[in-house]
Design a protein around this motif. Structure first.
Motif, mmCIF file in Angstrom:
data_model
loop_
_atom_site.group_PDB
_atom_site.id
_atom_site.type_symbol
_atom_site.label_atom_id
_atom_site.label_comp_id
_atom_site.label_asym_id
_atom_site.label_seq_id
_atom_site.Cartn_x
_atom_site.Cartn_y
_atom_site.Cartn_z
ATOM 1 N N GLU A 1 -4.856 75.747 85.598
ATOM 2 C CA GLU A 1 -3.695 75.178 84.921
ATOM 3 C C GLU A 1 -4.062 74.689 83.527
ATOM 4 O O GLU A 1 -5.096 74.051 83.318
ATOM 5 C CB GLU A 1 -3.132 74.005 85.728
ATOM 6 N N VAL A 2 -3.212 74.989 82.553
ATOM 7 C CA VAL A 2 -3.326 74.415 81.224
ATOM 8 C C VAL A 2 -1.929 74.057 80.762
ATOM 9 O O VAL A 2 -0.929 74.556 81.282
ATOM 10 C CB VAL A 2 -3.952 75.404 80.203
ATOM 11 N N GLU A 3 -1.865 73.169 79.793
ATOM 12 C CA GLU A 3 -0.572 72.810 79.232
ATOM 13 C C GLU A 3 -0.182 73.816 78.158
ATOM 14 O O GLU A 3 -1.018 74.329 77.424
ATOM 15 C CB GLU A 3 -0.634 71.413 78.624
ATOM 16 N N ALA A 4 1.120 74.099 78.073
ATOM 17 C CA ALA A 4 1.614 74.952 76.994
ATOM 18 C C ALA A 4 1.336 74.258 75.667
ATOM 19 O O ALA A 4 1.556 73.051 75.525
ATOM 20 C CB ALA A 4 3.108 75.204 77.174
ATOM 21 N N GLN A 5 0.863 74.998 74.678
ATOM 22 C CA GLN A 5 0.514 74.378 73.406
ATOM 23 C C GLN A 5 0.382 75.437 72.324
ATOM 24 O O GLN A 5 0.354 76.634 72.607
ATOM 25 C CB GLN A 5 -0.803 73.604 73.537
ATOM 26 N N GLU A 6 0.297 74.940 71.096
ATOM 27 C CA GLU A 6 0.010 75.798 69.963
ATOM 28 C C GLU A 6 -1.327 75.370 69.373
ATOM 29 O O GLU A 6 -1.741 74.216 69.492
ATOM 30 C CB GLU A 6 1.122 75.684 68.917
ATOM 31 N N PHE A 7 -2.005 76.323 68.719
ATOM 32 C CA PHE A 7 -3.334 76.045 68.193
ATOM 33 C C PHE A 7 -3.313 76.134 66.673
ATOM 34 O O PHE A 7 -2.716 77.046 66.098
ATOM 35 C CB PHE A 7 -4.347 77.043 68.754
ATOM 36 N N THR A 8 -3.990 75.169 66.034
ATOM 37 C CA THR A 8 -4.108 75.169 64.585
ATOM 38 C C THR A 8 -5.411 75.835 64.176
ATOM 39 O O THR A 8 -6.301 76.079 64.999
ATOM 40 C CB THR A 8 -4.088 73.732 64.039
ATOM 41 N N ARG A 9 -5.547 76.082 62.882
ATOM 42 C CA ARG A 9 -6.808 76.621 62.375
ATOM 43 C C ARG A 9 -7.950 75.645 62.630
ATOM 44 O O ARG A 9 -9.071 76.041 62.940
ATOM 45 C CB ARG A 9 -6.678 76.936 60.877
ATOM 46 N N ALA A 10 -7.650 74.350 62.514
ATOM 47 C CA ALA A 10 -8.676 73.333 62.765
ATOM 48 C C ALA A 10 -9.135 73.363 64.225
ATOM 49 O O ALA A 10 -10.324 73.184 64.523
ATOM 50 C CB ALA A 10 -8.146 71.949 62.403
ATOM 51 N N ASP A 11 -8.182 73.598 65.149
ATOM 52 C CA ASP A 11 -8.546 73.712 66.565
ATOM 53 C C ASP A 11 -9.555 74.833 66.770
ATOM 54 O O ASP A 11 -10.537 74.679 67.510
ATOM 55 C CB ASP A 11 -7.305 74.001 67.414
ATOM 56 N N ARG A 12 -9.302 75.957 66.123
ATOM 57 C CA ARG A 12 -10.181 77.108 66.303
ATOM 58 C C ARG A 12 -11.566 76.853 65.706
ATOM 59 O O ARG A 12 -12.583 77.266 66.274
ATOM 60 C CB ARG A 12 -9.546 78.350 65.687
ATOM 61 N N THR A 13 -11.611 76.161 64.572
ATOM 62 C CA THR A 13 -12.897 75.840 63.958
ATOM 63 C C THR A 13 -13.704 74.904 64.852
ATOM 64 O O THR A 13 -14.902 75.125 65.088
ATOM 65 C CB THR A 13 -12.682 75.193 62.587
ATOM 66 N N ARG A 14 -13.058 73.852 65.373
ATOM 67 C CA ARG A 14 -13.736 72.906 66.257
ATOM 68 C C ARG A 14 -14.187 73.587 67.545
ATOM 69 O O ARG A 14 -15.272 73.312 68.057
ATOM 70 C CB ARG A 14 -12.802 71.727 66.574
ATOM 71 N N TYR A 15 -13.355 74.480 68.051
ATOM 72 C CA TYR A 15 -13.706 75.175 69.295
ATOM 73 C C TYR A 15 -14.923 76.071 69.081
ATOM 74 O O TYR A 15 -15.832 76.100 69.914
ATOM 75 C CB TYR A 15 -12.510 75.994 69.776
ATOM 76 N N ARG A 16 -14.941 76.795 67.976
ATOM 77 C CA ARG A 16 -16.083 77.672 67.701
ATOM 78 C C ARG A 16 -17.373 76.843 67.638
ATOM 79 O O ARG A 16 -18.407 77.233 68.186
ATOM 80 C CB ARG A 16 -15.875 78.435 66.397
ATOM 81 N N GLU A 17 -17.311 75.689 66.976
ATOM 82 C CA GLU A 17 -18.491 74.831 66.880
ATOM 83 C C GLU A 17 -18.927 74.341 68.255
ATOM 84 O O GLU A 17 -20.121 74.296 68.570
ATOM 85 C CB GLU A 17 -18.192 73.646 65.954
#
Length: 488
Positions: A4-20
């Motif tokens: 289960e995950v919550e419905a959401q949208e992702f920002t460019r900052a989210d993707r940068t933090r996730y990659r790190e």
């Protein structure tokens, strides 16, 4: 994938933090492989099975939420399509009667689920692709209610930038487009897990890659999609195309697909996780802000590596590496995702015995088979076997080009038996289950061949009426639990 995950949208900052964070996870994982104590003393095996839901006419039943509410068993979970559910069997040790445990548990659970599904007008079918699926079932409206599935579909379509094209040429041709990943839901599989030590992981993964072609040849069970007779194991090209994030231009540039056989033999499990991070951008950049993996490791704990695991779950290797934790101790396993579901529990267990036995024999043999063949030859074998099924010709070291059934009968069945002996499987159990594989090879009948043969006997009528009639006959025989090679 059903977490289960919550419905959401992702920002460019989210993707940068996730990659790190994923890269930090990868560094910690490398350190754990050098220093940590993995659970390796008494390896477990596991099994998951995906199922289709149909109504009394044999058409897809879009009611998995209602079915799961009736079943009320945490071993059963949603899958991508509303016409799918999945059962996860408890892990077991083969030397402690694991194959019998899986078989008894699976039969009992499926019989109970069948009885409860009937209360909401649904019936269960074990097959690789539900042959009565039609274009109208392949829309976003048929995605299961779990927000993760819709989120994943949106992210794949966003990465691709255009609708997904499905184009498969087999006995007939299919070409269609879709605005979601629902066609992936058509692919229902049997997934086999084998736990291994970090030192042995590469051998077990390489061996799984080598034998995936013969698994497909003897176990093919997906000959129809959207009314067309295509490959004997149409799941393979369908799954590869239904989750493809690449545009035609990126494919032409050599960008790797997310459904991936791979490109090389490996020397460590780290190779696979490192490739995932290096080659594939995140589809679901969901961060666990509650754990710093290095802090946990240095404090003597076992980090969950949540981001690395989630990212790994969105790269769909046919043999996938898995990192997990049980009772606070980390372990590794190979998840073999090659096989279609069905046709019967007996056939499913025969497929499992063949895989578990053969993978152990090859992984622990003193001269690795994969050192004698190119990786590209193994990949070509894989797709040839998916296309041609039990009639496939494959390349094998020391033999050359050979019919898959002849290879299995003369060489691989004795090796699988030796591997099961090494696991501690009783001889009478090995004989019974491997005997099913032997008879498939001798008769030339597996699930795909049986279904196609029955359809040819109904060739004069409407195609979908014939598919419904054949599926209902298939389902009736499925409940007898007599292996498919005996159906004729």
């Amino acid at each position: 994938m059903g977490e289960e995950v919550e419905a959401q949208e992702f920002t460019r900052a989210d993707r940068t933090r996730y990659r790190e964070k994923v890269r930090r996870n990868l560094d910690v994982f490398a350190r754990m492989l050098r220093e940590a104590r993995f659970d390796t003393d008494d390896p477990m095996t596991g099994m998951e099975l995906e199922l289709n839901l149909v109504d009394k006419a044999g058409d897809p039943a879009m009611c998995n939420a209602e079915v799961l509410a009736e079943i009320a068993d945490e071993d059963f979970q949603t899958e991508l399509g509303q016409f799918n559910i999945e059962i996860n069997l408890a892990p077991a040790r083969l030397r402690e009667g694991g194959l019998s445990t899986f078989e008894t548990s699976l039969r009992r659970s499926l019989n109970d689920a069948e009885e409860k599904s009937a209360r909401v007008g649904a019936q269960l079918v074990m097959t690789g692709i539900l042959p009565t699926l039609a274009e109208g079932h392949m829309s976003r409206s048929t995605i299961s209610g779990n927000p993760r599935y819709r989120l994943l579909s949106e992210q794949i379509l966003h990465a691709r930038g255009e609708d997904i094209e499905i184009a498969i040429t087999g006995q007939e041709r299919l070409r269609t487009t879709t605005d979601s990943i629902v066609p992936e839901a058509a692919c229902t599989s049997t997934q086999l897990h084998v736990q291994t030590s970090p030192d042995q992981f590469a051998a077990y993964w390489n061996a799984s890659q080598v034998i995936s072609s013969v698994q497909l040849a003897v176990g093919a069970n997906s000959p129809y999609l959207l009314g067309k007779e295509l490959w004997r194991e149409t799941r393979i090209p369908l799954f590869e195309q239904a989750t493809d994030t690449r545009s035609a231009e990126l494919e032409a540039q050599g960008v790797r697909p997310r459904v991936w056989f791979g490109e090389r033999w490996i020397t460590s499990v780290f190779d696979l996780f490192e490739e995932n991070v290096r080659y594939f951008p995140a589809l679901l950049p969901i961060l666990d802000d509650h754990e710093d993996p290095l802090t946990v490791l240095e404090a003597g704990g076992t980090p969950s590596l949540a981001e690395l695991k989630l990212h790994n779950g969105t790269v769909y290797r046919w043999n996938r590496p898995v990192y997990d934790i049980a009772h606070g101790v980390p372990h590794l396993r190979v998840e073999n995702r090659v096989l279609a579901a069905g046709p019967t529990v007996a056939d499913t267990m025969a497929n499992a015995a063949f895989y578990f036995g053969l993978v152990r024999y090859l992984a622990e043999h003193e001269r690795p088979l994969w050192s004698q063949m190119s990786f590209s030859a193994a990949e070509e074998n894989f797709h040839v076997a998916a296309r041609d099924g039990i009639e496939a010709l494959v390349y094998w070291p020391g033999v050359g080009e050979v019919r898959a059934t002849e290879l299995v009968l003369r060489r691989l069945l004795p090796q699988a038996r030796a591997g099961l002996d090494a696991w501690g499987v009783p001889g009478e159990e090995s004989d019974r289950l491997l005997g099913i594989i032997e008879q498939r090879c001798l008769t030339g009948i597996n699930g795909a061949e049986w279904f196609v043969g029955r359809m040819r006997g109904r060739a004069e009528g409407d195609r979908f009426d014939a598919l419904r009639a054949t599926l209902l006959e298939y389902r009736e025989r499925m409940h007898t639990n007599e292996p498919v090679h005996t159906w004729d």
